[in-house]
Scaffold this motif. Structure first.
Motif, PDB file in Angstrom:
ATOM      1  N   MET A 110       0.855  -1.158   0.000  1.00  0.00           N
ATOM      2  CA  MET A 110       0.000   0.000   0.000  1.00  0.00           C
ATOM      3  C   MET A 110       0.906   1.228   0.000  1.00  0.00           C
ATOM      4  O   MET A 110       1.736   1.388   0.884  1.00  0.00           O
ATOM      5  N   ASN A 111       0.718   2.063  -0.966  1.00  0.00           N
ATOM      6  CA  ASN A 111       1.543   3.253  -1.092  1.00  0.00           C
ATOM      7  C   ASN A 111       1.080   4.389  -0.191  1.00  0.00           C
ATOM      8  O   ASN A 111       1.877   5.203   0.238  1.00  0.00           O
ATOM      9  N   SER A 112      -0.207   4.466   0.076  1.00  0.00           N
ATOM     10  CA  SER A 112      -0.725   5.588   0.842  1.00  0.00           C
ATOM     11  C   SER A 112      -1.876   5.139   1.726  1.00  0.00           C
ATOM     12  O   SER A 112      -2.816   4.498   1.260  1.00  0.00           O
ATOM     13  N   TYR A 113      -1.796   5.497   2.989  1.00  0.00           N
ATOM     14  CA  TYR A 113      -2.868   5.160   3.921  1.00  0.00           C
ATOM     15  C   TYR A 113      -4.165   5.850   3.523  1.00  0.00           C
ATOM     16  O   TYR A 113      -5.248   5.328   3.742  1.00  0.00           O
ATOM     17  N   ASP A 114      -4.061   7.018   2.913  1.00  0.00           N
ATOM     18  CA  ASP A 114      -5.255   7.759   2.492  1.00  0.00           C
ATOM     19  C   ASP A 114      -6.096   6.979   1.497  1.00  0.00           C
ATOM     20  O   ASP A 114      -7.290   7.190   1.385  1.00  0.00           O
ATOM     21  N   LYS A 115      -5.470   6.086   0.746  1.00  0.00           N
ATOM     22  CA  LYS A 115      -6.181   5.321  -0.277  1.00  0.00           C
ATOM     23  C   LYS A 115      -6.740   4.003   0.266  1.00  0.00           C
ATOM     24  O   LYS A 115      -7.370   3.255  -0.461  1.00  0.00           O
ATOM     25  N   PHE A 116      -6.491   3.710   1.526  1.00  0.00           N
ATOM     26  CA  PHE A 116      -6.941   2.460   2.129  1.00  0.00           C
ATOM     27  C   PHE A 116      -8.451   2.475   2.319  1.00  0.00           C
ATOM     28  O   PHE A 116      -9.002   3.396   2.910  1.00  0.00           O
ATOM     29  N   ASP A 117      -9.119   1.446   1.808  1.00  0.00           N
ATOM     30  CA  ASP A 117     -10.569   1.304   1.959  1.00  0.00           C
ATOM     31  C   ASP A 117     -10.834   0.035   2.763  1.00  0.00           C
ATOM     32  O   ASP A 117     -10.697  -1.073   2.243  1.00  0.00           O
ATOM     33  N   PRO A 118     -11.201   0.169   4.036  1.00  0.00           N
ATOM     34  CA  PRO A 118     -11.400  -1.022   4.877  1.00  0.00           C
ATOM     35  C   PRO A 118     -12.428  -1.991   4.319  1.00  0.00           C
ATOM     36  O   PRO A 118     -12.244  -3.202   4.407  1.00  0.00           O
ATOM     37  N   LYS A 119     -13.516  -1.491   3.739  1.00  0.00           N
ATOM     38  CA  LYS A 119     -14.548  -2.390   3.203  1.00  0.00           C
ATOM     39  C   LYS A 119     -13.996  -3.243   2.074  1.00  0.00           C
ATOM     40  O   LYS A 119     -14.227  -4.454   2.031  1.00  0.00           O
ATOM     41  N   LYS A 120     -13.246  -2.642   1.172  1.00  0.00           N
ATOM     42  CA  LYS A 120     -12.661  -3.410   0.069  1.00  0.00           C
ATOM     43  C   LYS A 120     -11.646  -4.421   0.593  1.00  0.00           C
ATOM     44  O   LYS A 120     -11.570  -5.543   0.115  1.00  0.00           O
ATOM     45  N   TRP A 121     -10.867  -4.014   1.586  1.00  0.00           N
ATOM     46  CA  TRP A 121      -9.872  -4.922   2.148  1.00  0.00           C
ATOM     47  C   TRP A 121     -10.552  -6.122   2.799  1.00  0.00           C
ATOM     48  O   TRP A 121     -10.131  -7.262   2.606  1.00  0.00           O
ATOM     49  N   VAL A 122     -11.617  -5.872   3.556  1.00  0.00           N
ATOM     50  CA  VAL A 122     -12.348  -6.963   4.211  1.00  0.00           C
ATOM     51  C   VAL A 122     -12.894  -7.920   3.154  1.00  0.00           C
ATOM     52  O   VAL A 122     -12.751  -9.134   3.263  1.00  0.00           O
ATOM     53  N   GLU A 123     -13.517  -7.368   2.109  1.00  0.00           N
ATOM     54  CA  GLU A 123     -14.122  -8.200   1.070  1.00  0.00           C
ATOM     55  C   GLU A 123     -13.084  -9.016   0.311  1.00  0.00           C
ATOM     56  O   GLU A 123     -13.322 -10.168  -0.036  1.00  0.00           O
ATOM     57  N   SER A 124     -11.917  -8.453   0.048  1.00  0.00           N
ATOM     58  CA  SER A 124     -10.933  -9.140  -0.781  1.00  0.00           C
ATOM     59  C   SER A 124      -9.964 -10.028  -0.006  1.00  0.00           C
ATOM     60  O   SER A 124      -9.447 -10.997  -0.552  1.00  0.00           O
ATOM     61  N   SER A 125      -9.715  -9.724   1.251  1.00  0.00           N
ATOM     62  CA  SER A 125      -8.642 -10.417   1.970  1.00  0.00           C
ATOM     63  C   SER A 125      -9.063 -11.146   3.236  1.00  0.00           C
ATOM     64  O   SER A 125      -8.367 -12.058   3.680  1.00  0.00           O
ATOM     65  N   MET A 126     -10.157 -10.750   3.830  1.00  0.00           N
ATOM     66  CA  MET A 126     -10.480 -11.222   5.170  1.00  0.00           C
ATOM     67  C   MET A 126     -10.754 -12.722   5.262  1.00  0.00           C
ATOM     68  O   MET A 126     -10.332 -13.349   6.231  1.00  0.00           O
ATOM     69  N   VAL A 127     -11.433 -13.304   4.279  1.00  0.00           N
ATOM     70  CA  VAL A 127     -11.761 -14.731   4.363  1.00  0.00           C
ATOM     71  C   VAL A 127     -10.489 -15.567   4.439  1.00  0.00           C
ATOM     72  O   VAL A 127     -10.347 -16.433   5.309  1.00  0.00           O
ATOM     73  N   GLY A 128      -9.546 -15.296   3.557  1.00  0.00           N
ATOM     74  CA  GLY A 128      -8.293 -16.055   3.563  1.00  0.00           C
ATOM     75  C   GLY A 128      -7.497 -15.857   4.839  1.00  0.00           C
ATOM     76  O   GLY A 128      -6.963 -16.815   5.408  1.00  0.00           O
ATOM     77  N   LEU A 129      -7.414 -14.631   5.299  1.00  0.00           N
ATOM     78  CA  LEU A 129      -6.683 -14.342   6.537  1.00  0.00           C
ATOM     79  C   LEU A 129      -7.376 -14.979   7.742  1.00  0.00           C
ATOM     80  O   LEU A 129      -6.719 -15.518   8.630  1.00  0.00           O
ATOM     81  N   PHE A 130      -8.693 -14.924   7.758  1.00  0.00           N
ATOM     82  CA  PHE A 130      -9.476 -15.521   8.837  1.00  0.00           C
ATOM     83  C   PHE A 130      -9.214 -17.018   8.908  1.00  0.00           C
ATOM     84  O   PHE A 130      -8.928 -17.563   9.975  1.00  0.00           O
ATOM     85  N   GLU A 131      -9.314 -17.694   7.760  1.00  0.00           N
ATOM     86  CA  GLU A 131      -9.118 -19.152   7.732  1.00  0.00           C
ATOM     87  C   GLU A 131      -7.691 -19.532   8.098  1.00  0.00           C
ATOM     88  O   GLU A 131      -7.469 -20.537   8.769  1.00  0.00           O
ATOM     89  N   LYS A 132      -6.738 -18.736   7.683  1.00  0.00           N
ATOM     90  CA  LYS A 132      -5.336 -19.010   8.024  1.00  0.00           C
ATOM     91  C   LYS A 132      -5.102 -18.873   9.530  1.00  0.00           C
ATOM     92  O   LYS A 132      -4.391 -19.663  10.134  1.00  0.00           O
ATOM     93  N   ARG A 133      -5.711 -17.877  10.129  1.00  0.00           N
ATOM     94  CA  ARG A 133      -5.498 -17.600  11.555  1.00  0.00           C
ATOM     95  C   ARG A 133      -6.318 -18.510  12.467  1.00  0.00           C
ATOM     96  O   ARG A 133      -5.825 -19.011  13.467  1.00  0.00           O
ATOM     97  N   PHE A 134      -7.597 -18.743  12.131  1.00  0.00           N
ATOM     98  CA  PHE A 134      -8.502 -19.430  13.052  1.00  0.00           C
ATOM     99  C   PHE A 134      -8.944 -20.817  12.601  1.00  0.00           C
ATOM    100  O   PHE A 134      -9.444 -21.583  13.409  1.00  0.00           O
ATOM    101  N   GLY A 135      -8.795 -21.130  11.326  1.00  0.00           N
ATOM    102  CA  GLY A 135      -9.279 -22.395  10.796  1.00  0.00           C
ATOM    103  C   GLY A 135     -10.545 -22.184   9.986  1.00  0.00           C
ATOM    104  O   GLY A 135     -11.093 -21.088   9.929  1.00  0.00           O
TER     105      GLY A 135
END
Length: 77
Positions: free
Chosen positions: A1-26
């Motif tokens: 990520m080049n700039s924090y100003d461009k960070f969109d939490p909703k897009k991040w959750v939609e695109s990355s959260m499932v994989g990260l969740f499964e990796k961390r918790f099962g």
């Protein structure tokens, strides 16, 4: 990520959260159970171990923090 100003939490959750969740918790119900246990402990820690600079009591601090947490979580829906 080049700039924090461009960070969109909703897009991040939609695109990355499932994989990260499964990796961390099962996966599936077991993963959800592990996440729930972690979330309860972490939320209690945040609400009960915060330091206040305005001389409020612990109950008021926990109330204010928990309300902000709920507000933030709803903003991600």
């Amino acid at each position: 990520m080049n700039s924090y100003d461009k960070f969109d939490p909703k897009k991040w959750v939609e695109s990355s959260m499932v994989g990260l969740f499964e990796k961390r918790f099962g996966k599936g119900f077991i993963g959800l159970s592990h996440c729930k246990e972690w979330a309860i402990d972490f939320t209690q820690y945040i609400c009960n171990c915060s330091i206040d600079t305005e001389d409020r009591d612990e109950t008021e601090i926990a109330y204010l923090i928990s309300n902000k947490l709920i507000e933030k979580l709803f903003s991600l829906c």
